[in-house]
Design a protein around this motif. Structure first.
Motif, PDB file in Angstrom:
ATOM      1  N   GLU A   1       0.871  -1.173   0.000  1.00 50.24           N
ATOM      2  CA  GLU A   1       0.000   0.000   0.000  1.00 50.24           C
ATOM      3  C   GLU A   1       0.909   1.225   0.000  1.00 50.24           C
ATOM      4  N   ILE A   2       0.645   2.138  -0.905  1.00 51.58           N
ATOM      5  CA  ILE A   2       1.414   3.389  -0.942  1.00 51.58           C
ATOM      6  C   ILE A   2       0.432   4.547  -0.868  1.00 51.58           C
ATOM      7  N   GLU A   3       0.693   5.434   0.076  1.00 55.05           N
ATOM      8  CA  GLU A   3      -0.104   6.647   0.199  1.00 55.05           C
ATOM      9  C   GLU A   3       0.801   7.816  -0.197  1.00 55.05           C
ATOM     10  N   TYR A   4       0.407   8.503  -1.251  1.00 54.30           N
ATOM     11  CA  TYR A   4       1.189   9.622  -1.752  1.00 54.30           C
ATOM     12  C   TYR A   4       0.721  10.898  -1.065  1.00 54.30           C
ATOM     13  N   LYS A   5       1.658  11.632  -0.483  1.00 52.52           N
ATOM     14  CA  LYS A   5       1.329  12.851   0.252  1.00 52.52           C
ATOM     15  C   LYS A   5       1.686  14.107  -0.536  1.00 52.52           C
ATOM     16  N   ALA A   6       2.807  14.064  -1.241  1.00 57.03           N
ATOM     17  CA  ALA A   6       3.282  15.204  -2.039  1.00 57.03           C
ATOM     18  C   ALA A   6       4.182  14.638  -3.135  1.00 57.03           C
ATOM     19  N   SER A   7       4.517  15.463  -4.108  1.00 59.11           N
ATOM     20  CA  SER A   7       5.280  14.991  -5.261  1.00 59.11           C
ATOM     21  C   SER A   7       6.749  15.380  -5.193  1.00 59.11           C
ATOM     22  N   LEU A   8       7.602  14.407  -5.502  1.00 58.09           N
ATOM     23  CA  LEU A   8       9.022  14.697  -5.693  1.00 58.09           C
ATOM     24  C   LEU A   8       9.211  15.219  -7.109  1.00 58.09           C
ATOM     25  N   LYS A   9      10.222  16.061  -7.285  1.00 56.72           N
ATOM     26  CA  LYS A   9      10.578  16.576  -8.606  1.00 56.72           C
ATOM     27  C   LYS A   9      12.019  16.184  -8.903  1.00 56.72           C
ATOM     28  N   ALA A  10      12.424  16.326 -10.146  1.00 63.10           N
ATOM     29  CA  ALA A  10      13.787  15.978 -10.554  1.00 63.10           C
ATOM     30  C   ALA A  10      14.804  16.664  -9.651  1.00 63.10           C
ATOM     31  N   HIS A  11      15.783  15.905  -9.250  1.00 57.54           N
ATOM     32  CA  HIS A  11      16.918  16.344  -8.440  1.00 57.54           C
ATOM     33  C   HIS A  11      16.587  16.616  -6.978  1.00 57.54           C
ATOM     34  N   ASP A  12      15.334  16.371  -6.567  1.00 54.12           N
ATOM     35  CA  ASP A  12      15.026  16.452  -5.139  1.00 54.12           C
ATOM     36  C   ASP A  12      15.782  15.346  -4.427  1.00 54.12           C
ATOM     37  N   GLN A  13      16.396  15.673  -3.323  1.00 56.41           N
ATOM     38  CA  GLN A  13      17.012  14.647  -2.488  1.00 56.41           C
ATOM     39  C   GLN A  13      15.970  14.221  -1.475  1.00 56.41           C
ATOM     40  N   PHE A  14      15.954  12.916  -1.190  1.00 53.39           N
ATOM     41  CA  PHE A  14      14.958  12.411  -0.256  1.00 53.39           C
ATOM     42  C   PHE A  14      15.549  11.286   0.577  1.00 53.39           C
ATOM     43  N   GLN A  15      14.940  11.101   1.724  1.00 54.49           N
ATOM     44  CA  GLN A  15      15.367  10.060   2.655  1.00 54.49           C
ATOM     45  C   GLN A  15      14.218   9.063   2.788  1.00 54.49           C
ATOM     46  N   ILE A  16      14.584   7.785   2.730  1.00 52.85           N
ATOM     47  CA  ILE A  16      13.605   6.717   2.911  1.00 52.85           C
ATOM     48  C   ILE A  16      13.918   6.021   4.229  1.00 52.85           C
ATOM     49  N   THR A  17      12.916   5.918   5.097  1.00 56.57           N
ATOM     50  CA  THR A  17      13.102   5.172   6.334  1.00 56.57           C
ATOM     51  C   THR A  17      12.467   3.797   6.185  1.00 56.57           C
ATOM     52  N   VAL A  18      13.040   2.826   6.892  1.00 55.85           N
ATOM     53  CA  VAL A  18      12.549   1.452   6.850  1.00 55.85           C
ATOM     54  C   VAL A  18      12.462   0.951   8.284  1.00 55.85           C
ATOM     55  N   GLU A  19      11.306   0.413   8.633  1.00 56.80           N
ATOM     56  CA  GLU A  19      11.128  -0.165   9.958  1.00 56.80           C
ATOM     57  C   GLU A  19      10.286  -1.434   9.816  1.00 56.80           C
ATOM     58  N   PRO A  20      10.868  -2.593  10.145  1.00 50.34           N
ATOM     59  CA  PRO A  20      10.103  -3.835  10.020  1.00 50.34           C
ATOM     60  C   PRO A  20       9.192  -4.046  11.219  1.00 50.34           C
ATOM     61  N   GLU A  21       8.087  -4.694  10.948  1.00 50.88           N
ATOM     62  CA  GLU A  21       7.141  -5.039  12.007  1.00 50.88           C
ATOM     63  C   GLU A  21       6.688  -6.474  11.763  1.00 50.88           C
ATOM     64  N   LYS A  22       6.810  -7.295  12.779  1.00 52.42           N
ATOM     65  CA  LYS A  22       6.379  -8.693  12.649  1.00 52.42           C
ATOM     66  C   LYS A  22       4.860  -8.741  12.709  1.00 52.42           C
ATOM     67  N   VAL A  23       4.241  -9.293  11.660  1.00 52.25           N
ATOM     68  CA  VAL A  23       2.789  -9.367  11.585  1.00 52.25           C
ATOM     69  C   VAL A  23       2.318 -10.709  12.140  1.00 52.25           C
ATOM     70  N   THR A  24       2.877 -11.772  11.598  1.00 50.51           N
ATOM     71  CA  THR A  24       2.603 -13.135  12.067  1.00 50.51           C
ATOM     72  C   THR A  24       3.923 -13.889  11.997  1.00 50.51           C
ATOM     73  N   ARG A  25       3.864 -15.153  12.287  1.00 45.43           N
ATOM     74  CA  ARG A  25       5.074 -15.985  12.196  1.00 45.43           C
ATOM     75  C   ARG A  25       5.599 -16.052  10.765  1.00 45.43           C
ATOM     76  N   LEU A  26       4.698 -15.864   9.808  1.00 44.71           N
ATOM     77  CA  LEU A  26       5.064 -16.000   8.396  1.00 44.71           C
ATOM     78  C   LEU A  26       5.179 -14.671   7.649  1.00 44.71           C
ATOM     79  N   LYS A  27       4.663 -13.592   8.239  1.00 42.92           N
ATOM     80  CA  LYS A  27       4.620 -12.313   7.521  1.00 42.92           C
ATOM     81  C   LYS A  27       5.346 -11.212   8.278  1.00 42.92           C
ATOM     82  N   VAL A  28       6.040 -10.374   7.494  1.00 46.42           N
ATOM     83  CA  VAL A  28       6.691  -9.177   8.017  1.00 46.42           C
ATOM     84  C   VAL A  28       6.195  -7.998   7.186  1.00 46.42           C
TER      85      VAL A  28
END
Length: 132
Positions: free
Chosen positions: A64-91
């Motif tokens: 699922e991706i929720e778009y909040k605002a638009s990036l433009k060419a040459h914009d620098q951006f940071q992506i954060t990643v945080e895992p969450e255990k959903v079930t024994r089989l899913k993350v």
């Protein structure tokens, strides 16, 4: 259970990723999120490509991706990643993209991953278990 270790990666939007409206096309965000997840895994000694050679695949079952605002060419951006255990089989990987100049939240993704073996059936002993 949420992992307290957050990971972030800085990237730059390239001009060829923009559409006729002058903003990064929505499909590229999925590539950004995927690249950041793979780098996150490598940072945690989980090599996506090496696992695939062994017949162990980390398959996206939902995104699922929720778009909040638009990036433009040459914009620098940071992506954060945080895992969450959903079930024994899913993350679920909770990810956010921020414009590094304005700190504006640009997009949020929730990507659910299941580890499958050579038979395409879920593996109970996922290499992702080491994240928690």
């Amino acid at each position: 259970m949420t992992n307290t270790k957050k990971f972030s990666l800085t990237m730059e939007a390239r001009d060829h990723e923009c559409d006729i409206q002058g903003v990064v096309n929505n499909a590229h965000y999925q590539h950004y999120f995927e690249h950041a997840r793979h780098r996150f895994l490598l940072n945690h000694k989980i090599d996506f490509a090496e696992l695939a050679k062994q017949g162990i695949n980390l398959m996206v079952s939902k995104i699922e991706i929720e778009y909040k605002a638009s990036l433009k060419a040459h914009d620098q951006f940071q992506i954060t990643v945080e895992p969450e255990k959903v079930t024994r089989l899913k993350v679920c990987f909770l990810q956010k993209i921020y414009n590094t100049q304005t700190q504006e939240l640009m997009a949020i993704a929730k990507t659910t991953v299941v580890t499958v073996g050579k038979d395409n059936k879920p593996l109970r002993n996922s290499p992702l278990e080491g994240l928690f």
